[in-house]
Design a protein around this motif. Structure first.
Motif, PDB file in Angstrom:
ATOM      1  N   GLY A  41       0.769  -1.234   0.000  1.00  0.00           N
ATOM      2  CA  GLY A  41       0.000   0.000   0.000  1.00  0.00           C
ATOM      3  C   GLY A  41       0.800   1.284   0.000  1.00  0.00           C
ATOM      4  N   THR A  42       2.055   1.252   0.432  1.00  0.00           N
ATOM      5  CA  THR A  42       2.822   2.492   0.563  1.00  0.00           C
ATOM      6  C   THR A  42       4.099   2.414  -0.258  1.00  0.00           C
ATOM      7  OG1 THR A  42       4.064   1.688   2.488  1.00  0.00           O
ATOM      8  CG2 THR A  42       1.949   2.795   2.900  1.00  0.00           C
ATOM      9  N   PRO A  43       4.595   3.562  -0.720  1.00  0.00           N
ATOM     10  CA  PRO A  43       5.876   3.568  -1.442  1.00  0.00           C
ATOM     11  C   PRO A  43       7.019   3.001  -0.611  1.00  0.00           C
ATOM     12  CG  PRO A  43       4.726   5.640  -1.791  1.00  0.00           C
ATOM     13  CD  PRO A  43       3.952   4.896  -0.741  1.00  0.00           C
ATOM     14  N   PHE A  44       7.018   3.270   0.699  1.00  0.00           N
ATOM     15  CA  PHE A  44       8.090   2.739   1.546  1.00  0.00           C
ATOM     16  C   PHE A  44       8.021   1.216   1.618  1.00  0.00           C
ATOM     17  CE2 PHE A  44       9.897   1.569   5.707  1.00  0.00           C
ATOM     18  CZ  PHE A  44      11.180   2.091   5.530  1.00  0.00           C
ATOM     19  N   GLY A  45       6.808   0.677   1.655  1.00  0.00           N
ATOM     20  CA  GLY A  45       6.664  -0.777   1.644  1.00  0.00           C
ATOM     21  C   GLY A  45       7.182  -1.376   0.350  1.00  0.00           C
ATOM     22  N   LYS A  46       6.932  -0.697  -0.769  1.00  0.00           N
ATOM     23  CA  LYS A  46       7.446  -1.165  -2.047  1.00  0.00           C
ATOM     24  C   LYS A  46       8.971  -1.123  -2.068  1.00  0.00           C
ATOM     25  CE  LYS A  46       3.336   0.590  -4.446  1.00  0.00           C
ATOM     26  NZ  LYS A  46       2.741  -0.661  -4.911  1.00  0.00           N
ATOM     27  N   LEU A  47       9.533  -0.056  -1.495  1.00  0.00           N
ATOM     28  CA  LEU A  47      10.989   0.055  -1.426  1.00  0.00           C
ATOM     29  C   LEU A  47      11.576  -1.102  -0.620  1.00  0.00           C
ATOM     30  CD1 LEU A  47      13.702   1.582  -1.757  1.00  0.00           C
ATOM     31  CD2 LEU A  47      13.103   2.829   0.349  1.00  0.00           C
ATOM     32  N   CYS A  48      10.979  -1.395   0.523  1.00  0.00           N
ATOM     33  CA  CYS A  48      11.479  -2.490   1.361  1.00  0.00           C
ATOM     34  C   CYS A  48      11.400  -3.824   0.614  1.00  0.00           C
ATOM     35  CB  CYS A  48      10.690  -2.559   2.667  1.00  0.00           C
ATOM     36  SG  CYS A  48      10.974  -1.159   3.767  1.00  0.00           S
ATOM     37  N   PHE A  49      10.344  -4.006  -0.168  1.00  0.00           N
ATOM     38  CA  PHE A  49      10.207  -5.249  -0.928  1.00  0.00           C
ATOM     39  C   PHE A  49      11.311  -5.354  -1.987  1.00  0.00           C
ATOM     40  CE2 PHE A  49       8.092  -7.606  -4.479  1.00  0.00           C
ATOM     41  CZ  PHE A  49       8.042  -8.838  -3.851  1.00  0.00           C
ATOM     42  N   GLU A  50      11.578  -4.252  -2.686  1.00  0.00           N
ATOM     43  CA  GLU A  50      12.655  -4.265  -3.679  1.00  0.00           C
ATOM     44  C   GLU A  50      14.001  -4.560  -3.030  1.00  0.00           C
ATOM     45  OE1 GLU A  50      12.769  -1.275  -6.892  1.00  0.00           O
ATOM     46  OE2 GLU A  50      10.999  -0.412  -5.912  1.00  0.00           O
ATOM     47  N   LEU A  51      14.272  -3.902  -1.897  1.00  0.00           N
ATOM     48  CA  LEU A  51      15.543  -4.130  -1.209  1.00  0.00           C
ATOM     49  C   LEU A  51      15.648  -5.564  -0.708  1.00  0.00           C
ATOM     50  CD1 LEU A  51      15.885  -0.801   0.819  1.00  0.00           C
ATOM     51  CD2 LEU A  51      16.987  -1.417  -1.340  1.00  0.00           C
ATOM     52  N   GLY A  52      14.527  -6.135  -0.299  1.00  0.00           N
ATOM     53  CA  GLY A  52      14.528  -7.523   0.139  1.00  0.00           C
ATOM     54  C   GLY A  52      14.895  -8.472  -0.997  1.00  0.00           C
ATOM     55  N   LEU A  53      14.328  -8.240  -2.178  1.00  0.00           N
ATOM     56  CA  LEU A  53      14.658  -9.070  -3.333  1.00  0.00           C
ATOM     57  C   LEU A  53      16.134  -8.933  -3.702  1.00  0.00           C
ATOM     58  CD1 LEU A  53      11.555  -8.428  -5.627  1.00  0.00           C
ATOM     59  CD2 LEU A  53      12.081 -10.523  -4.370  1.00  0.00           C
ATOM     60  N   GLN A  54      16.646  -7.718  -3.648  1.00  0.00           N
ATOM     61  CA  GLN A  54      18.050  -7.512  -3.969  1.00  0.00           C
ATOM     62  C   GLN A  54      18.966  -8.162  -2.938  1.00  0.00           C
ATOM     63  OE1 GLN A  54      18.063  -3.255  -4.239  1.00  0.00           O
ATOM     64  NE2 GLN A  54      17.058  -3.228  -6.243  1.00  0.00           N
ATOM     65  N   SER A  55      18.523  -8.204  -1.677  1.00  0.00           N
ATOM     66  CA  SER A  55      19.307  -8.881  -0.640  1.00  0.00           C
ATOM     67  C   SER A  55      19.370 -10.383  -0.898  1.00  0.00           C
ATOM     68  CB  SER A  55      18.693  -8.607   0.736  1.00  0.00           C
ATOM     69  OG  SER A  55      18.712  -7.235   1.036  1.00  0.00           O
ATOM     70  N   VAL A  56      18.260 -10.949  -1.372  1.00  0.00           N
ATOM     71  CA  VAL A  56      18.256 -12.380  -1.719  1.00  0.00           C
ATOM     72  C   VAL A  56      19.301 -12.659  -2.797  1.00  0.00           C
ATOM     73  CG1 VAL A  56      16.899 -14.210  -2.816  1.00  0.00           C
ATOM     74  CG2 VAL A  56      15.866 -12.778  -1.047  1.00  0.00           C
TER      75      VAL A  56
END
Length: 433
Positions: free
Chosen positions: A264-279
């Motif tokens: 729902g939020t841009p910050f949540g989307k950012l965290c999801f992208e960073l999580g994928l990149q961490s994987v």
């Protein structure tokens, strides 16, 4: 790529890991040259005339590949194939931008990414299965008439009449925005548009993300070598199991955009992208650790899982979002895509040359994977900076919500629903700043 294991076993070619990586680097370099030339060409002449020429060149290159004798000819042929390969995605981007309304872009692009990965998996499994009964030269020769068949279907069936010329945008629609208005307004000189594109901060940050991730995507071509050196699999088995990487991409394309859209939020989307990149980053380190063990002592499944997870983490940020970003540049979308892809391919060339240098110096896969992990670090940094860049500007929500569908159509729509959370109201013809 599926034939790389067989190439190294051919005594006539006398190839080692360093030679193969140098040949792959030549292919990537010519792809980068092709991106630089073909983006502007596609924007200028259109997709169909461009594909008429480039697919015929690809068929010729495949025939020459089957007759390659020695390293020099192999490098030249792989370079030609790389140049031809560079134009397919650009032509597809142009067809999507010119033939469909903005609301359908997400559906079209997700279908493009999905079937691109399905095609890669199918081709590799098919070619690898043929290695059981045929020599690699015979298989390469078979691919030439197949490419001619694709030329016939693409230029004479799919891109004829309305399919290549109709623009579905309605300038009187209530949701018309400045992107469509710009496309109908007075023409700005192409050179001026390209200069503004090159100085666009958002595109600059996106290009750094693509460059960083391209080094990891280059590992897709190196998967057969990695499995050949670190496992005891046969060439046919390696060709089939190397599809773990495109398989991971396919899973990522079909799932991560859906999850991203529900946040729902841009910050949540950012965290999801960073999580994928961490994987992706952690799987590079994991493969480096596995490569430190004696060859054949680690079960192949461990490498396959890591490769699939690495590709899964790259799917959204490499295969989906950059393409959607380029579509925001309207009639110059193929040029914008060529800029991103060209820089990414140059980065992958440097990575492959570095890997070749490591092998020549007596290094092993452990050092190569450590290098890939280091090169992955700029991805989350630039993603965070791009988030800050967009946060400081007024934005409006893009309606990328997919319509209901069934079967493969539903899969395609689900893959990239509402990928870009917002687009700024100012910039180059509606392009992100």
């Amino acid at each position: 790529v599926a034939l790389i294991g067989a190439l190294t076993d051919d005594p006539a070619l006398k190839l080692d890991n360093a030679s193969v990586n140098a040949a792959l680097a030549a292919g990537s370099m010519m792809r980068a040259v092709g991106k630089a030339c073909n983006g502007v060409t596609v924007d200028a002449v259109g997709a169909r005339p461009f594909l008429r020429v480039i697919l015929l060149l690809a068929a010729l290159g495949a025939a020459c590949f089957s007759a390659a004798q020695g390293r020099g000819m192999l490098v030249c042929v792989i370079g030609l194939l790389g140049f031809c390969n560079s134009g397919g995605w650009l032509a597809a981007v142009k067809v999507i931008e010119a033939g469909f309304h903005r609301d359908a872009w997400s559906d079209c692009f997700s279908a493009l990414a999905t079937f691109s990965r399905l095609g890669a998996i199918t081709a590799r499994i098919g070619l690898s299965s043929l290695l059981v009964a045929l020599r690699w030269r015979s298989i390469a020769l078979i691919s030439s008439p197949l490419i001619l068949g694709s030329w016939l279907l693409t230029t004479q069936v799919f891109l004829t009449g309305a399919a290549s010329s109709v623009n579905h945008m309605d300038v009187n629609a209530p949701d018309i925005d400045e992107l469509e208005i710009g496309k109908r307004g007075p023409a700005e000189p192409r050179l001026s548009r390209i200069v503004r594109m090159l100085t666009n901060r958002g595109l600059g940050l996106q290009s750094l993300i693509v460059a960083s991730s391209s080094c990891l995507v280059a590992l897709e071509n190196m998967c057969p070598l990695l499995l050949k050196d670190l496992t005891s699999l046969s060439n046919a088995e390696i060709g089939v199991l190397a599809t773990a990487f495109p398989g991971g991409v396919l899973c990522g394309v079909l799932t991560t955009p859906r999850i991203y859209a529900r946040l729902g939020t841009p910050f949540g989307k950012l965290c999801f992208e960073l999580g994928l990149q961490s994987v992706t980053l952690f799987t590079c380190l994991a493969i480096s650790v596995l490569a430190s063990f004696e060859a054949g002592s680690v079960h192949p499944a461990a490498f396959l899982v890591c490769l699939a997870l690495m590709a899964f983490g790259l799917a959204l940020n490499y295969y989906i979002k950059p393409g959607m970003h380029c579509l925001e540049f309207g009639e110059d979308c193929a040029t914008a895509s060529s800029l991103l892809d060209g820089l990414g391919l140059l980065a992958s060339v440097l990575f492959q040359l570095a890997a070749s240098h490591i092998f020549k110096g007596g290094g092993q896969w452990q050092e190569v994977m450590l290098l890939s992990a280091v090169l992955a670090v700029p991805m989350p940094i630039c993603t965070a900076l791009l988030f800050v860049e967009r946060s400081g500007q007024p934005r409006r929500q893009l309606d990328m919500c997919p319509r209901a569908g069934a079967g493969l159509g539903w899969l395609a729509r689900a893959a990239a629903s509402r990928l870009l959370w917002r687009a700024p109201s100012q910039g180059l013809k509606g392009a992100p700043a």
